[in-house]
Write a protein that holds these residues in place. Sequence first.
Motif, PDB file in Angstrom:
ATOM      1  N   UNK A   1      -2.507  26.365  -0.232  1.00  0.00           N
ATOM      2  CA  UNK A   1      -1.816  25.087  -0.393  1.00  0.00           C
ATOM      3  C   UNK A   1      -2.487  24.047   0.491  1.00  0.00           C
ATOM      4  N   UNK A   2      -2.705  22.864  -0.071  1.00  0.00           N
ATOM      5  CA  UNK A   2      -3.367  21.827   0.693  1.00  0.00           C
ATOM      6  C   UNK A   2      -2.564  20.528   0.671  1.00  0.00           C
ATOM      7  N   UNK A   3      -2.723  19.783   1.736  1.00  0.00           N
ATOM      8  CA  UNK A   3      -2.042  18.506   1.903  1.00  0.00           C
ATOM      9  C   UNK A   3      -2.604  17.468   0.938  1.00  0.00           C
ATOM     10  N   UNK A   4      -1.704  16.626   0.415  1.00  0.00           N
ATOM     11  CA  UNK A   4      -2.116  15.533  -0.457  1.00  0.00           C
ATOM     12  C   UNK A   4      -1.793  14.181   0.177  1.00  0.00           C
ATOM     13  N   UNK A   5      -0.515  13.980   0.537  1.00  0.00           N
ATOM     14  CA  UNK A   5      -0.100  12.685   1.076  1.00  0.00           C
ATOM     15  C   UNK A   5       1.221  12.832   1.810  1.00  0.00           C
ATOM     16  N   UNK A   6       1.490  11.884   2.719  1.00  0.00           N
ATOM     17  CA  UNK A   6       2.771  11.878   3.417  1.00  0.00           C
ATOM     18  C   UNK A   6       3.225  10.439   3.616  1.00  0.00           C
ATOM     19  N   UNK A   7       4.522  10.294   3.921  1.00  0.00           N
ATOM     20  CA  UNK A   7       5.090   8.967   4.101  1.00  0.00           C
ATOM     21  C   UNK A   7       6.179   9.044   5.160  1.00  0.00           C
ATOM     22  N   UNK A   8       6.234   8.018   6.002  1.00  0.00           N
ATOM     23  CA  UNK A   8       7.229   7.990   7.060  1.00  0.00           C
ATOM     24  C   UNK A   8       8.627   7.778   6.493  1.00  0.00           C
ATOM     25  N   UNK A   9       9.626   7.922   7.360  1.00  0.00           N
ATOM     26  CA  UNK A   9      11.024   7.839   6.928  1.00  0.00           C
ATOM     27  C   UNK A   9      11.346   6.483   6.284  1.00  0.00           C
ATOM     28  N   UNK A  10      10.800   5.431   6.837  1.00  0.00           N
ATOM     29  CA  UNK A  10      11.089   4.098   6.307  1.00  0.00           C
ATOM     30  C   UNK A  10      10.138   3.701   5.190  1.00  0.00           C
ATOM     31  N   UNK A  11       9.070   4.459   5.021  1.00  0.00           N
ATOM     32  CA  UNK A  11       8.087   4.139   3.997  1.00  0.00           C
ATOM     33  C   UNK A  11       7.030   3.156   4.429  1.00  0.00           C
ATOM     34  N   UNK A  12       6.999   2.856   5.740  1.00  0.00           N
ATOM     35  CA  UNK A  12       6.086   1.814   6.179  1.00  0.00           C
ATOM     36  C   UNK A  12       4.692   2.324   6.513  1.00  0.00           C
ATOM     37  N   UNK A  13       4.517   3.632   6.482  1.00  0.00           N
ATOM     38  CA  UNK A  13       3.185   4.172   6.777  1.00  0.00           C
ATOM     39  C   UNK A  13       2.934   5.381   5.889  1.00  0.00           C
ATOM     40  N   UNK A  14       1.744   5.437   5.329  1.00  0.00           N
ATOM     41  CA  UNK A  14       1.351   6.548   4.476  1.00  0.00           C
ATOM     42  C   UNK A  14       0.049   7.157   4.970  1.00  0.00           C
TER      43      UNK A  14
ATOM     44  N   UNK B   1       1.525   7.337  -2.483  1.00  0.00           N
ATOM     45  CA  UNK B   1       2.848   7.894  -2.229  1.00  0.00           C
ATOM     46  C   UNK B   1       3.797   6.743  -1.887  1.00  0.00           C
ATOM     47  N   UNK B   2       5.025   6.840  -2.374  1.00  0.00           N
ATOM     48  CA  UNK B   2       6.034   5.832  -2.072  1.00  0.00           C
ATOM     49  C   UNK B   2       7.405   6.504  -2.086  1.00  0.00           C
ATOM     50  N   UNK B   3       8.395   5.783  -1.616  1.00  0.00           N
ATOM     51  CA  UNK B   3       9.740   6.364  -1.605  1.00  0.00           C
ATOM     52  C   UNK B   3      10.778   5.276  -1.822  1.00  0.00           C
ATOM     53  N   UNK B   4      11.903   5.710  -2.362  1.00  0.00           N
ATOM     54  CA  UNK B   4      13.060   4.846  -2.528  1.00  0.00           C
ATOM     55  C   UNK B   4      14.235   5.601  -1.930  1.00  0.00           C
ATOM     56  N   UNK B   5      14.591   5.267  -0.696  1.00  0.00           N
ATOM     57  CA  UNK B   5      15.650   6.010  -0.010  1.00  0.00           C
ATOM     58  C   UNK B   5      17.016   5.793  -0.665  1.00  0.00           C
ATOM     59  N   UNK B   6      17.208   4.674  -1.292  1.00  0.00           N
ATOM     60  CA  UNK B   6      18.481   4.427  -1.979  1.00  0.00           C
ATOM     61  C   UNK B   6      18.653   5.369  -3.168  1.00  0.00           C
TER      62      UNK B   6
END
Length: 131
Positions: free
Chosen positions: A45-58, A70-75
């Motif tokens: 297994x290999x890493x692809x991408x990560x994102x911080x809790x607030x989404x401000x850093x990838x 990578x992106x996120x929608x916490x709502x």
Amino acid sequence: QVQLVASGGGLVQAGGSLILSCAGSGRPFSRFVMGWFRQAAVQEREFVASITRSGDYTFYADSVKGRFTISRDNAKNTVYLQMNNLKPEDTAVYYCAASNRITSAQAMGVITMIAGWYDYWGQGTQVTVSS
């Protein structure tokens, strides 16, 4: 405890695009650093991408930098992986993962590349890229 369900995989031709989604439930999604990993047949297994809790850093693996986002929608308790210009070597099962142990500072660096730092995993979704 958090449950993760990944979706959006499929078969696509080289140069095409896919969007993967990972829906979380059980605990507030914003508590977790999120990552995407992948595992090809007979490979680790290999890493692809990560994102911080607030989404401000990838953070991205070199192999996907400039092609994947990578992106996120916490709502919506969802993290996404937009994959463009797909290549046959991107063929793998893709997993989303959540970590509540990675600190905010660590979330901007190489710690997020290590699978052992993630506490919860989705079931995986297959991505196949044909040449």
